[in-house]
Scaffold this motif. Structure first.
Motif, PDB file in Angstrom:
ATOM      1  N   LEU A   1     -77.569 -31.701 -42.841  1.00 45.56           N
ATOM      2  CA  LEU A   1     -78.049 -33.142 -42.905  1.00 45.56           C
ATOM      3  C   LEU A   1     -79.383 -32.994 -43.491  1.00 45.56           C
ATOM      4  CD1 LEU A   1     -76.595 -34.206 -39.466  1.00 45.56           C
ATOM      5  CD2 LEU A   1     -75.700 -34.734 -41.740  1.00 45.56           C
TER       6      LEU A   1
ATOM      7  N   ASP B   1     -73.208 -29.776 -47.296  1.00 47.41           N
ATOM      8  CA  ASP B   1     -73.069 -30.936 -46.422  1.00 47.41           C
ATOM      9  C   ASP B   1     -71.944 -30.833 -45.335  1.00 47.41           C
ATOM     10  OD1 ASP B   1     -70.645 -31.517 -47.432  1.00 47.41           O
ATOM     11  OD2 ASP B   1     -71.354 -32.746 -49.065  1.00 47.41           O
ATOM     12  N   PRO B   2     -71.947 -31.581 -44.497  1.00 45.99           N
ATOM     13  CA  PRO B   2     -71.121 -31.341 -43.059  1.00 45.99           C
ATOM     14  C   PRO B   2     -69.657 -30.896 -43.581  1.00 45.99           C
ATOM     15  CG  PRO B   2     -72.564 -32.990 -42.631  1.00 45.99           C
ATOM     16  CD  PRO B   2     -72.822 -32.811 -44.123  1.00 45.99           C
ATOM     17  N   VAL B   3     -69.180 -31.698 -44.634  1.00 44.38           N
ATOM     18  CA  VAL B   3     -67.647 -31.749 -45.044  1.00 44.38           C
ATOM     19  C   VAL B   3     -67.648 -30.216 -45.660  1.00 44.38           C
ATOM     20  CG1 VAL B   3     -65.980 -32.466 -46.537  1.00 44.38           C
ATOM     21  CG2 VAL B   3     -67.572 -33.930 -45.181  1.00 44.38           C
TER      22      VAL B   3
END
Lengths: 359, 517
Positions: free
Chosen positions: B310, B338-340
């Motif tokens: 993040l 990114d988190p995905v």
């Protein structure tokens, strides 16, 4: 002494009762105002209003058609509003769509088959509306500009653009009006279902309402919109691309406004003026807020606003009152409807100032 | 002490919210001058509500308040002030661009011309009298949390308050700062002021207070003299039954302990170009709890967010070790993800952020919708599936004993502890290999805190690499296997939780001692 506290949650039935009570109270206040200022019997005035909206079959169709268009614009604004993106550019986005439709009708009126023309009008209107909303959205996503001001200013650009093309296409030259486009051939006019000119518009908006409800409440996109609206940092935390959602949602919002512009030109007015949107871009904001952004409830709130508008027009004609009188009544009713939300969210307690003394 | 002077006498105080929730019920409370009174109770026991009624923020439904023997009506903070009552809230109410002196005099109506120099002089006198360390001309934005708190206290004294209420004042302070605060509180007590302190930390209650009053579920349950009681007795009275106060630190039996997250030379600058993390290197292992200590704002947030994908990183590397057997090692780089993307790599990384409702959850959504925040993309359908999240929500409510009317309730309506249970429950349900947590027990009462410690320990037992950013050093020392200490974005050392002392860690937090490890 007065204390105000937040309520936990009012049961739906009770909340509905409060709202109905507010409308009744508003009608009473309107009656008093009417009697004091005009000397007329308020009951007569209300009857006239109802007659103005429902009096004849034609009036009912007009009422329904007006509701449909206003509802369409409100549906367009809703996804943006749910995301807390204050799209006040509905007016401009409708105009952009109307302009695109009118351009197709005027330039290609007799050159391509009617079905192809209507399809082309639909596509260009939707794209034009989407572009008109997409520009402020992209600026917001990229530079975090203020969307309220940006969308509002896009309205003026659209109005000027339409004013320019009205002069280019005016018939006859010097009149400053386009007049009815393709009156003889009816090229680009939406087909009529059965006996009513407006039925197709109404059916299309009804389908759109259901679609928008499902989209917002049950689709993954709708869920993303709610998360972004509530907290952009939560959205980032779960990997939602906030910028992309903003642009995507505003393209949809603008596209539906453009569609409303298409309905106005192809289905209702068959002409283009700078005032074709008629302030619906702003009235729709009220429709959406009154319904708390629920597409199904918006059917009721747009009915209320259109009914008030039509009724007000009728009483000003029948009694020779200034049209502003109708606006005053609308204002009073809205004041009560919006004001009652306070009593649904909060509770007011009255207590004696010396309440602290007695043990 | 027969000669002690009664400052406040509250009798039969009752307060309900929304006509249903009873926050305080028939509470009697006496507050004496020259005494530090600790108000103790679990979350939702009505401590803050009771004090808010004394400071004029809420108005009691019934009951009476007497100040110095005279009945009074306190209907607003202004009324409270006229009776010399002042409250320091958890969130400071200072204007950032003003100096300390300007903030202190803000809103006061004086006769004649406004004289800031004279005000500064009086502020210095107050500071000298009690041992505060405040520069009247320093701007608030330049101040540390502890300095801001000091300004808040001086502000009350300047306005003549002699009954002071402090709501969890030590939550944001280092041990050294806490000691300083307690020293001035003692000075003020000796000067005859009445001081009420709301806190969860029992050792601080022992340290500072003279008397303890315990509230449970909005009612007064008893009081005791601090000198004659133990923390165990206080806890039992607070909870209403016998509880164990020891935090477990189980030794995890594993076939092999593996490196899981390897951070090397990580440097992070924020949007303004300020360095938040400076050349940070460490390794987190499977089956351990790595504690991260530091004064708030020392880079803890940036560190966790960098690992979670993040936070943009300036330089360095964050490696996730997928598998290591013998010489062979499979490693994924987490920087630039990114988190995905991290999830798509098959890395199950759970993150319990500090800001629960602003980042970890969506306050207006119900439990079900919050459960699907991470999983809503699953499946090819354009529509969301709410069945699985609903079952998960029911499971979390069941297993973590979340106190909620149902899974359809917006999480905003839940109390702090229950909100945290929902968040931790969701993050653990993903069966993570890495669990990052920031201030996981902040604002939670004893019961909820121990539940969270237990959950973290169970994750550790499952071989998860747990990173625990904490502020309470006692907890860090008892819970964590190793403790990494941050100071101004730099690692000032990594110590063994079993052998280190509170003092050592405290000094490393301020860089006074402790070498690079």
């Amino acid at each position: 002494m007065v204390h105000i506290t937040k309520r936990k949650e009012m049961p739906v039935v009770q909340a509905l009762a409060v709202r109905l009570g507010a409308i009744l109270l508003a009608l009473v206040v309107c009656g008093i105002v009417t009697t004091i200022t005009t000397g007329l019997n308020p009951i007569d005035v209300y009857v006239t209003m109802i007659k103005g909206a429902f009096g004849t079959q034609r009036k009912i169709w007009i009422l329904l058609q007006e509701i449909a268009i206003l509802l369409c614009v409100a549906l367009a604004l809703t996804p943006a509003f749910r995301m807390k993106f204050w799209n006040l550019g509905g007016e401009g986005q409708i105009l952009a769509g109307s302009l695109a439709s009118a351009a197709c009708m005027i330039c290609l009126g007799d050159k391509i088959p009617n079905a192809a023309l209507i399809a082309l009008m639909l596509v260009t209107s939707v794209v034009a509306g989407a572009v008109w909303a997409g520009v402020p959205a992209a600026a917001k996503a990229r530079w975090n500009t203020n969307e309220t001001l940006f969308t509002l200013m896009m309205n003026y650009v659209a109005t000027q653009l339409v004013a320019y093309f009205v002069i280019v296409w005016e018939v006859p030259k010097g009149s400053g009006n386009i007049g009815i486009i393709n009156q003889a051939t009816e090229a680009g006019w939406l087909p009529q279902i059965g006996s009513s000119k407006y039925l197709l518009n109404i059916v299309l908006v009804a389908i759109l309402t259901v679609f928008m409800y499902l989209y917002l409440a049950y689709s993954k996109h709708g869920y993303e919109i709610s998360v972004v609206g509530e907290s952009a940092s939560t959205a980032r935390y779960v990997g939602i691309k906030v910028d992309r959602v903003i642009v995507r949602t505003l393209l949809l919002s603008g596209a539906v406004c453009g569609f409303a512009g298409f309905l106005l030109v192809a289905g209702t007015n068959h002409t283009l003026t700078t005032t074709i949107a008629g302030g619906r871009g702003f009235t729709a904001v009220m429709v959406a807020w009154l319904a708390n952004f629920n597409p199904l409830v918006m059917v009721a709130s747009s009915f209320l606003l259109v009914f008030m508008g039509q009724g007000a027009g009728e009483i000003s004609t029948i009694y020779g009152l200034n049209h502003s009188f109708g606006d005053i009544l609308t204002g009073i009713i809205l004041f009560f409807i919006i004001g009652c939300e306070f009593f649904i969210s909060y509770q007011v307690h009255f207590s004696k100032k010396e309440g602290g003394h007695d043990a | 002490m027969a000669d002690r002077q009664l400052a406040v006498r509250m009798r039969g105080i009752t307060k309900e919210f929304a006509g249903k929730v009873v926050a305080n019920k028939d509470v009697d409370l006496d507050i004496y001058r020259g005494e530090v009174l600790a108000l103790l109770g679990e979350n939702g026991s009505g401590k803050t509500t009771l004090m808010n009624m004394l400071s004029g923020i809420y108005f009691p439904d019934s009951g009476s308040i007497e100040i110095d023997g005279k009945p009074v009506v306190i209907a607003s903070p202004k009324d409270a002030f006229e009776h010399g009552i002042g409250m320091i809230h958890q969130h400071f109410k200072l204007v950032n661009v003003f100096t300390a002196a300007e903030n202190i005099v803000l809103g006061l109506k004086g006769e004649g011309k406004f004289d800031l120099a004279a005000a500064s002089e009086r502020i210095r006198q107050i500071c000298d009298a009690y041992g505060f360390d405040v520069d009247p001309n320093q701007k608030v934005y330049d101040m540390s949390v502890s300095q801001k708190q000091t300004v808040e206290i001086v502000k009350l004294l300047y306005r003549g308050a002699d009954i002071l209420i402090l709501d969890e004042p030590t939550a944001v302070l280092t041990p050294q700062e806490t000691d300083k605060l307690f020293a001035v509180l003692r000075n003020m007590r000796d000067d005859g002021k009445a001081i009420i302190i709301i806190t969860h930390k029992l050792h601080e209650v022992q340290d500072i207070s003279d008397r303890v009053v315990v509230l449970r579920k909005g009612e007064y349950v008893g009081e005791m003299l601090t000198a004659e009681s133990t923390t165990q007795e206080m806890t039992n009275m607070m909870v209403g039954r016998q509880v164990s106060l020891n935090i477990d630190r189980p030794d995890v039996e594993m076939d092999y302990r593996m490196e899981r997250i390897r951070v090397k030379n990580l440097t992070v600058k924020n949007a303004d170009g300020v360095t938040k993390l400076d050349d940070v290197s460490f390794t987190a292992y499977t089956g351990e709890i790595l504690g991260i200590a530091g004064i708030s704002g020392s880079g803890q947030k940036e560190l966790l967010e960098a690992i979670a994908g993040l936070q943009p990183v300036d330089s360095g590397s964050i490696e996730y070790v997928v598998d290591a057997t013998g010489d062979h090692e499979e490693v994924e780089q987490l920087i630039g993800m990114d988190p995905v993307k991290i999830a798509n790599m098959g890395v199950v990384l759970s993150f319990v952020p500090e800001d629960r409702l602003g980042m970890g959850l969506v306050g207006s959504m119900d439990l079900t919708d919050n459960m699907m925040l991470r999983s809503f993309r699953d499946g090819r359908s354009p529509f969301t599936d709410r069945n699985a999240p609903r079952h998960l929500a029911e499971l979390v409510v069941d297993e973590l004993e979340v106190n909620t009317p149902g899974v359809g309730t917006p999480v905003r309506r839940l109390s702090g502890g229950n909100v945290q249970k929902v968040l931790v429950g969701r993050e653990i349900a993903a069966a993570p290999t890495v669990l990052l947590s920031a201030y996981a027990v902040r604002g939670l009462d004893v019961n909820s805190s121990y539940l969270i410690y237990d959950l973290l320990n169970r994750q550790k037992g499952n071989g998860v690499a747990v990173v625990y950013v904490g502020e309470d050093l006692d907890v860090l020392l008892e819970l964590c296997d190793r403790i990494l200490v941050l100071c101004g974005g730099k690692v000032s050392g990594i110590v063994d939780g079993r052998t280190t002392t509170k003092n050592e860690v405290g000094l490393m937090m301020t860089k006074l001692g402790g070498g690079e490890a």
